[in-house]
Write an enzyme that holds these catalytic residues in place. Structure first.
Site, short mmCIF file in Angstrom:
data_model
loop_
_atom_site.label_atom_id
_atom_site.label_comp_id
_atom_site.label_asym_id
_atom_site.label_seq_id
_atom_site.Cartn_x
_atom_site.Cartn_y
_atom_site.Cartn_z
N PRO A 11 0.80 -1.22 0.00
CA PRO A 11 0.00 0.00 0.00
C PRO A 11 0.83 1.28 0.00
CG PRO A 11 -0.14 -1.13 2.12
CD PRO A 11 0.52 -2.07 1.15
N ASN A 12 0.32 2.23 -0.72
CA ASN A 12 0.85 3.60 -0.83
C ASN A 12 2.11 3.71 -1.69
OD1 ASN A 12 -1.18 4.80 0.95
ND2 ASN A 12 -0.17 3.62 2.56
N ARG A 19 5.02 10.84 -2.46
CA ARG A 19 4.67 10.69 -1.05
C ARG A 19 5.92 10.87 -0.17
NH1 ARG A 19 4.86 4.66 1.20
NH2 ARG A 19 3.97 4.97 3.24
N TYR A 24 11.14 8.86 1.28
CA TYR A 24 11.15 7.81 0.24
C TYR A 24 11.81 8.26 -1.08
CZ TYR A 24 7.92 5.64 3.53
OH TYR A 24 7.37 5.09 4.66
N ASN A 75 8.31 -5.40 -1.16
CA ASN A 75 8.19 -4.32 -0.19
C ASN A 75 6.71 -4.28 0.20
OD1 ASN A 75 7.93 -2.03 1.31
ND2 ASN A 75 9.08 -0.71 -0.11
N ALA A 78 3.18 -0.96 4.75
CA ALA A 78 2.72 -1.08 6.14
C ALA A 78 2.25 -2.49 6.49
CB ALA A 78 1.61 -0.07 6.40
N HIS A 81 4.24 -4.90 8.87
CA HIS A 81 4.17 -4.87 10.34
C HIS A 81 2.88 -5.48 10.88
CE1 HIS A 81 7.33 -2.12 9.29
NE2 HIS A 81 6.47 -1.27 8.75
N ASP A 88 2.02 -16.02 5.62
CA ASP A 88 1.56 -17.37 5.27
C ASP A 88 1.66 -17.62 3.77
OD1 ASP A 88 1.02 -17.97 7.91
OD2 ASP A 88 -1.15 -17.74 7.74
N GLU A 99 13.13 -9.15 1.14
CA GLU A 99 12.29 -8.06 1.64
C GLU A 99 13.04 -6.74 1.47
OE1 GLU A 99 11.39 -8.77 5.76
OE2 GLU A 99 10.48 -6.79 6.06
N HIS A 101 12.87 -2.47 2.15
CA HIS A 101 12.29 -1.22 2.64
C HIS A 101 13.16 -0.07 2.18
CE1 HIS A 101 9.45 -3.46 4.91
NE2 HIS A 101 10.44 -4.23 5.34
N ILE A 102 12.52 0.90 1.60
CA ILE A 102 13.26 2.06 1.07
C ILE A 102 13.92 2.81 2.23
CG2 ILE A 102 12.97 4.26 -0.15
CD1 ILE A 102 10.43 2.78 -1.45
N SER A 103 13.16 3.00 3.29
CA SER A 103 13.67 3.70 4.48
C SER A 103 14.28 2.68 5.44
CB SER A 103 12.54 4.46 5.16
OG SER A 103 11.56 3.55 5.65
N ARG A 108 13.12 4.33 12.64
CA ARG A 108 11.83 5.03 12.69
C ARG A 108 11.00 4.58 13.89
NH1 ARG A 108 9.33 4.88 6.83
NH2 ARG A 108 8.02 6.52 7.77
N ARG A 112 7.38 0.12 13.45
CA ARG A 112 7.97 -0.33 12.18
C ARG A 112 9.13 -1.30 12.40
NH1 ARG A 112 5.60 3.29 8.41
NH2 ARG A 112 5.18 5.28 9.39
C1 DQA Z 1 8.30 0.99 3.88
C2 DQA Z 1 8.35 1.16 5.40
C3 DQA Z 1 6.99 0.88 6.02
O1 DQA Z 1 7.04 1.03 7.43
C4 DQA Z 1 5.97 1.87 5.47
O2 DQA Z 1 4.68 1.58 6.01
C5 DQA Z 1 5.95 1.90 3.98
C6 DQA Z 1 7.22 1.84 3.26
C7 DQA Z 1 9.63 1.38 3.22
O3 DQA Z 1 9.79 1.07 2.04
O4 DQA Z 1 10.49 2.04 3.84
O5 DQA Z 1 4.91 2.08 3.38
O6 DQA Z 1 8.07 -0.38 3.59
#
Ligand code: DQA
Length: 146
Positions: A11-12, A19, A24, A75, A78, A81, A88, A99, A101-103, A108, A112
């Site tokens: 998501p997002n 964003r 990011y 990725n 959210a 978490h 599963d 896996e 994560h950009i950040s 944080r 997270r």
């Molecule tokens: C994220 C980190 C997550 O905590 C966050 O909810 C995201 C992006 C990252 O790429 O850093 O949407 O997965």
């Protein structure tokens, strides 16, 4: 063996580039796709990038990967978490899972710091910006060519 690497985004992440660019960055998912495709193609692989804001659609795409993909780079946004269901689904996938994560999620908020997906992932990239995706793809290619 399939030569396809699925790159899944939660998501997002469709808003990547717009964003919270201070967290990011300015690159878009399309930029990510191009960078990953270049790395994969140099090693004889191909990528298919997906994004969904819906947990069930991500799960369906992981199920599809069971039939079509040699590896998954994910990725989960959210859902990282919160989602036992995505964990599963990944547990039902047999190939390598990485896996991304950009950040740096560990720098944080405390919520997270825990990832359900990490219980399945063969490796985790966090805090490498969008480069984390192509670095993960590079690793996948080297594992799959061994
Ligand atoms: C994220 C980190 C997550 O905590 C966050 O909810 C995201 C992006 C990252 O790429 O850093 O949407 O997965």
């Amino acid at each position: 063996m399939s030569k396809l690497i699925y790159i899944l985004n939660g998501p997002n992440l469709n808003l990547l580039g717009q964003r919270q660019p201070e967290i990011y960055g300015h690159a878009t998912l399309q930029d990510v796709e191009h960078a990953c495709a270049a790395v994969a193609q140099a090693q004889g692989f191909d990528v298919a990038l997906f994004q969904s804001n819906h947990e069930g659609v991500i799960i369906d795409t992981i199920h599809e990967a069971r039939l079509k993909a040699a590896a998954i780079v994910i990725n989960p946004g959210a859902f990282t978490h919160t989602s036992v269901a995505i964990l599963d689904a990944l547990n039902a996938f047999e190939g390598p899972v990485f896996e991304v994560h950009i950040s740096n999620v560990h720098k944080r908020e405390a919520f997270r710091h825990h990832s359900y997906v990490s219980m399945r992932a063969d490796g985790v990239m966090a805090g490498f910006g969008v480069e984390g995706y192509s670095l993960a793809v590079r690793r996948v290619c080297s594992i799959l060519t061994k």
